[in-house]
Motif scaffolding. Structure first.
Motif, PDB file in Angstrom:
ATOM      1  N   VAL A   1     -50.162  -2.043 -34.090  1.00  0.00           N
ATOM      2  CA  VAL A   1     -49.402  -0.813 -33.888  1.00  0.00           C
ATOM      3  C   VAL A   1     -49.683   0.165 -35.020  1.00  0.00           C
ATOM      4  O   VAL A   1     -49.694  -0.207 -36.194  1.00  0.00           O
ATOM      5  N   ASP A   2     -49.903   1.422 -34.662  1.00  0.00           N
ATOM      6  CA  ASP A   2     -50.135   2.483 -35.638  1.00  0.00           C
ATOM      7  C   ASP A   2     -49.174   3.624 -35.331  1.00  0.00           C
ATOM      8  O   ASP A   2     -49.283   4.268 -34.281  1.00  0.00           O
ATOM      9  N   ASN A   3     -48.219   3.853 -36.233  1.00  0.00           N
ATOM     10  CA  ASN A   3     -47.208   4.900 -36.037  1.00  0.00           C
ATOM     11  C   ASN A   3     -46.511   4.793 -34.679  1.00  0.00           C
ATOM     12  O   ASN A   3     -46.318   5.797 -33.977  1.00  0.00           O
ATOM     13  N   GLY A   4     -46.167   3.557 -34.328  1.00  0.00           N
ATOM     14  CA  GLY A   4     -45.413   3.345 -33.096  1.00  0.00           C
ATOM     15  C   GLY A   4     -46.248   3.246 -31.835  1.00  0.00           C
ATOM     16  O   GLY A   4     -45.715   2.955 -30.765  1.00  0.00           O
ATOM     17  N   GLU A   5     -47.561   3.484 -31.943  1.00  0.00           N
ATOM     18  CA  GLU A   5     -48.433   3.399 -30.784  1.00  0.00           C
ATOM     19  C   GLU A   5     -49.266   2.122 -30.835  1.00  0.00           C
ATOM     20  O   GLU A   5     -49.823   1.778 -31.885  1.00  0.00           O
ATOM     21  N   VAL A   6     -49.382   1.435 -29.715  1.00  0.00           N
ATOM     22  CA  VAL A   6     -50.215   0.235 -29.630  1.00  0.00           C
ATOM     23  C   VAL A   6     -51.678   0.659 -29.603  1.00  0.00           C
ATOM     24  O   VAL A   6     -52.102   1.388 -28.697  1.00  0.00           O
ATOM     25  N   VAL A   7     -52.460   0.201 -30.595  1.00  0.00           N
ATOM     26  CA  VAL A   7     -53.863   0.615 -30.691  1.00  0.00           C
ATOM     27  C   VAL A   7     -54.831  -0.526 -30.385  1.00  0.00           C
ATOM     28  O   VAL A   7     -56.024  -0.291 -30.193  1.00  0.00           O
ATOM     29  N   ASP A   8     -54.310  -1.759 -30.326  1.00  0.00           N
ATOM     30  CA  ASP A   8     -55.192  -2.877 -30.011  1.00  0.00           C
ATOM     31  C   ASP A   8     -54.355  -4.091 -29.634  1.00  0.00           C
ATOM     32  O   ASP A   8     -53.196  -4.215 -30.051  1.00  0.00           O
ATOM     33  N   GLU A   9     -54.951  -4.958 -28.825  1.00  0.00           N
ATOM     34  CA  GLU A   9     -54.358  -6.259 -28.519  1.00  0.00           C
ATOM     35  C   GLU A   9     -55.250  -7.325 -29.144  1.00  0.00           C
ATOM     36  O   GLU A   9     -56.465  -7.318 -28.930  1.00  0.00           O
ATOM     37  N   LEU A  10     -54.655  -8.207 -29.914  1.00  0.00           N
ATOM     38  CA  LEU A  10     -55.413  -9.234 -30.613  1.00  0.00           C
ATOM     39  C   LEU A  10     -55.071 -10.602 -30.040  1.00  0.00           C
ATOM     40  O   LEU A  10     -53.913 -11.036 -30.101  1.00  0.00           O
ATOM     41  N   ASN A  11     -56.043 -11.281 -29.473  1.00  0.00           N
ATOM     42  CA  ASN A  11     -55.816 -12.632 -28.983  1.00  0.00           C
ATOM     43  C   ASN A  11     -55.705 -13.599 -30.154  1.00  0.00           C
ATOM     44  O   ASN A  11     -56.531 -13.579 -31.070  1.00  0.00           O
ATOM     45  N   ILE A  12     -54.679 -14.439 -30.100  1.00  0.00           N
ATOM     46  CA  ILE A  12     -54.474 -15.437 -31.151  1.00  0.00           C
ATOM     47  C   ILE A  12     -55.225 -16.699 -30.708  1.00  0.00           C
ATOM     48  O   ILE A  12     -54.650 -17.672 -30.220  1.00  0.00           O
ATOM     49  N   GLU A  13     -56.536 -16.649 -30.881  1.00  0.00           N
ATOM     50  CA  GLU A  13     -57.414 -17.620 -30.235  1.00  0.00           C
ATOM     51  C   GLU A  13     -57.321 -19.017 -30.816  1.00  0.00           C
ATOM     52  O   GLU A  13     -57.668 -19.990 -30.143  1.00  0.00           O
ATOM     53  N   ALA A  14     -56.860 -19.145 -32.049  1.00  0.00           N
ATOM     54  CA  ALA A  14     -56.780 -20.484 -32.650  1.00  0.00           C
ATOM     55  C   ALA A  14     -55.384 -21.080 -32.546  1.00  0.00           C
ATOM     56  O   ALA A  14     -55.108 -22.119 -33.138  1.00  0.00           O
TER      57      ALA A  14
ATOM     58  N   PRO B   1     -40.389 -11.053 -25.404  1.00  0.00           N
ATOM     59  CA  PRO B   1     -40.702 -10.870 -26.819  1.00  0.00           C
ATOM     60  C   PRO B   1     -42.192 -10.542 -27.022  1.00  0.00           C
ATOM     61  O   PRO B   1     -43.030 -10.982 -26.255  1.00  0.00           O
ATOM     62  N   ALA B   2     -42.483  -9.777 -28.080  1.00  0.00           N
ATOM     63  CA  ALA B   2     -43.856  -9.404 -28.397  1.00  0.00           C
ATOM     64  C   ALA B   2     -44.048  -9.403 -29.909  1.00  0.00           C
ATOM     65  O   ALA B   2     -43.194  -8.908 -30.649  1.00  0.00           O
ATOM     66  N   LEU B   3     -45.179  -9.956 -30.340  1.00  0.00           N
ATOM     67  CA  LEU B   3     -45.508  -9.978 -31.759  1.00  0.00           C
ATOM     68  C   LEU B   3     -46.223  -8.679 -32.120  1.00  0.00           C
ATOM     69  O   LEU B   3     -47.286  -8.377 -31.571  1.00  0.00           O
ATOM     70  N   LEU B   4     -45.637  -7.918 -33.030  1.00  0.00           N
ATOM     71  CA  LEU B   4     -46.191  -6.634 -33.454  1.00  0.00           C
ATOM     72  C   LEU B   4     -46.775  -6.740 -34.856  1.00  0.00           C
ATOM     73  O   LEU B   4     -46.200  -7.406 -35.731  1.00  0.00           O
ATOM     74  N   ILE B   5     -47.887  -6.056 -35.086  1.00  0.00           N
ATOM     75  CA  ILE B   5     -48.494  -5.982 -36.410  1.00  0.00           C
ATOM     76  C   ILE B   5     -48.674  -4.511 -36.776  1.00  0.00           C
ATOM     77  O   ILE B   5     -49.369  -3.771 -36.067  1.00  0.00           O
ATOM     78  N   ASP B   6     -48.036  -4.069 -37.847  1.00  0.00           N
ATOM     79  CA  ASP B   6     -48.199  -2.702 -38.324  1.00  0.00           C
ATOM     80  C   ASP B   6     -49.553  -2.585 -39.018  1.00  0.00           C
ATOM     81  O   ASP B   6     -49.792  -3.198 -40.066  1.00  0.00           O
ATOM     82  N   LYS B   7     -50.444  -1.799 -38.431  1.00  0.00           N
ATOM     83  CA  LYS B   7     -51.827  -1.713 -38.897  1.00  0.00           C
ATOM     84  C   LYS B   7     -51.922  -1.245 -40.347  1.00  0.00           C
ATOM     85  O   LYS B   7     -52.625  -1.858 -41.163  1.00  0.00           O
ATOM     86  N   ASP B   8     -51.236  -0.164 -40.691  1.00  0.00           N
ATOM     87  CA  ASP B   8     -51.347   0.393 -42.040  1.00  0.00           C
ATOM     88  C   ASP B   8     -50.841  -0.578 -43.097  1.00  0.00           C
ATOM     89  O   ASP B   8     -51.446  -0.724 -44.166  1.00  0.00           O
ATOM     90  N   VAL B   9     -49.716  -1.228 -42.817  1.00  0.00           N
ATOM     91  CA  VAL B   9     -49.151  -2.174 -43.783  1.00  0.00           C
ATOM     92  C   VAL B   9     -50.091  -3.364 -43.954  1.00  0.00           C
ATOM     93  O   VAL B   9     -50.356  -3.816 -45.069  1.00  0.00           O
ATOM     94  N   MET B  10     -50.613  -3.864 -42.843  1.00  0.00           N
ATOM     95  CA  MET B  10     -51.547  -4.990 -42.911  1.00  0.00           C
ATOM     96  C   MET B  10     -52.779  -4.634 -43.738  1.00  0.00           C
ATOM     97  O   MET B  10     -53.192  -5.399 -44.626  1.00  0.00           O
ATOM     98  N   LEU B  11     -53.380  -3.480 -43.453  1.00  0.00           N
ATOM     99  CA  LEU B  11     -54.584  -3.074 -44.189  1.00  0.00           C
ATOM    100  C   LEU B  11     -54.293  -2.891 -45.671  1.00  0.00           C
ATOM    101  O   LEU B  11     -55.110  -3.258 -46.529  1.00  0.00           O
ATOM    102  N   SER B  12     -53.134  -2.355 -45.987  1.00  0.00           N
ATOM    103  CA  SER B  12     -52.736  -2.185 -47.390  1.00  0.00           C
ATOM    104  C   SER B  12     -52.606  -3.540 -48.078  1.00  0.00           C
ATOM    105  O   SER B  12     -53.062  -3.722 -49.214  1.00  0.00           O
ATOM    106  N   ASN B  13     -51.993  -4.504 -47.390  1.00  0.00           N
ATOM    107  CA  ASN B  13     -51.846  -5.858 -47.950  1.00  0.00           C
ATOM    108  C   ASN B  13     -53.221  -6.486 -48.199  1.00  0.00           C
ATOM    109  O   ASN B  13     -53.455  -7.132 -49.228  1.00  0.00           O
ATOM    110  N   MET B  14     -54.131  -6.302 -47.237  1.00  0.00           N
ATOM    111  CA  MET B  14     -55.463  -6.883 -47.359  1.00  0.00           C
ATOM    112  C   MET B  14     -56.229  -6.274 -48.534  1.00  0.00           C
ATOM    113  O   MET B  14     -56.867  -6.988 -49.323  1.00  0.00           O
ATOM    114  N   LYS B  15     -56.172  -4.967 -48.653  1.00  0.00           N
ATOM    115  CA  LYS B  15     -56.881  -4.293 -49.742  1.00  0.00           C
ATOM    116  C   LYS B  15     -56.307  -4.695 -51.097  1.00  0.00           C
ATOM    117  O   LYS B  15     -57.048  -4.912 -52.061  1.00  0.00           O
TER     118      LYS B  15
END
Length: 368
Positions: free
Chosen positions: A350-363, A9-23
């Motif tokens: 993930v951006d348009n199906g491509e992995v663009v970064d790995e984010l460590n869940i440090e906390a 299993p892998a936790l995916l984050i859609d970059k565009d949707v996340m940024l839209s939610n944040m804005k």
């Protein structure tokens, strides 16, 4: 790398949707003329906390001292622990943090004030505390006005404790039966919070901060009354199945768990390789946030997780069974994203199906 090439299993984050939610949430806070202090217990990732601040957040909220320590080590300088802190060892850690960052934390009893006064003796800065007001969630916080007045009188006698403000959490809004009911619960909670703020002001301890929190009312863009200085939503950054039900769309769900079909024992049953240890076994059973099953399959209408074992998700759906083969990968939108993030070491942006970064869940796992 394409996200479907990831091991599961892998936790995916859609970059565009996340940024839209944040804005969207930052714009709402700006329009309402309040500060945004995102609750980072949702994602537990310093990199995203920094991004929230870059977009305009005044600082961050966390739930635990351990989370605050991780965020501080990664450059976050304004942190509120939105929780009661009890125990001298935890207070000593907060005192140490206060030497290098702005840190505040919650109280609701005289016991805590006396402990803080003792631990912060000789500190270069006074302990910055916010009193929690119980507004209907039936959790922690001051309930009686007399108890609040007594607590403030005690703080007045302290040399090492400073009242920064008050805060509340209308978590019971998650169980609202309708938008109108959510608005009613929200209004009652805010009015009660402001009532206690006025009491503090009458006692010559006017709160610098009046902080309210809980994502559902802010998704409806309810007006925030004058007197409130900041809001503390958390889930908005990723959303989840329960929050999607509040607003009637899954389009704003940025987070999903990629999982592989590993077995099809019957014509209806499908098994995938993530269970309670990757998506939790949480449900929401009441009101607008009520969910079906233990997660929704993102790519398919009306396909939900029927049950979970530790490492298996169980789906009963004959049409879905016909459409997927062993080895196929699908995405699950979790019911509640906050504990899901705490189960994974990293997330993949993930951006348009491509992995663009790995984010460590440090906390993750910082429960103390």
């Amino acid at each position: 790398m394409n996200d479907l090439q990831l091991d599961t299993p892998a936790l995916l984050i859609d970059k565009d949707v996340m940024l839209s939610n944040m804005k969207d949430m930052q714009n709402y806070a700006n329009e309402q003329k309040v500060s945004l202090r995102p609750h980072t217990k949702t994602h537990k990732m310093p990199k995203l906390a920094k991004l929230q601040e870059e977009m305009g957040a005044v600082g961050i909220a966390v739930a635990k001292v351990g989370e605050a320590e991780v965020m501080a080590r990664n450059g976050l300088k304004d942190i509120f622990i939105a929780n009661e802190i009890v125990g001298k060892s935890k207070l000593e850690r907060i005192r140490k943090l206060s030497e290098t960052i702005d840190i505040s934390f919650g109280i609701d009893s005289a016991y805590q004030v006396r402990e803080i006064e003792e631990v912060f003796e000789g500190a270069s800065k006074k302990a910055q505390v916010l009193v929690e007001i119980e507004v209907g969630e039936q959790r922690s916080g001051i309930i009686e006005e007399d108890d609040f007045r007594t607590l403030l009188e005690l703080i007045k006698t302290c040399q090492n404790v400073e009242l920064k403000g008050i805060f509340s959490h209308d978590g019971h809004s998650y169980k609202a039966k309708s938008v109108a009911h959510c608005k009613e619960l929200y209004k009652e909670s805010v009015e009660r919070t402001l009532h206690f703020a006025r009491i503090a002001e009458e006692m010559d301890l006017k709160p610098k901060v009046v902080s309210i929190g809980s994502t559902p009312p802010f998704m409806f863009k309810f007006d925030i009354p004058e007197g409130v200085t900041e809001i503390r939503p958390g889930t908005y950054i990723f959303m989840d199945a329960s929050q999607a039900n509040v607003i009637g769309t899954y389009d704003r769900c940025a987070a999903s768990v990629l999982t592989t079909v590993i077995s099809k024992p019957t014509k209806e049953r499908v098994i995938t390789d993530v269970g309670a240890k990757g998506i939790t076994a949480q449900t929401r059973s009441e009101g607008l946030t009520a969910t079906k099953g233990l997660g929704r399959i993102k790519e398919y209408e009306d396909v939900y997780i029927h049950g979970v074992f530790d490492e298996h998700a169980i789906i009963y759906h004959e049409e879905f069974n016909k459409k997927v083969s062993i080895g196929d990968k699908v995405r699950i939108i979790p019911n509640h994203i906050c504990p899901v993030c705490n189960l994974h070491d990293k997330a993949y942006l993930v951006d348009n199906g491509e992995v663009v970064d790995e984010l460590n869940i440090e906390a993750r796992g910082r429960l103390q």
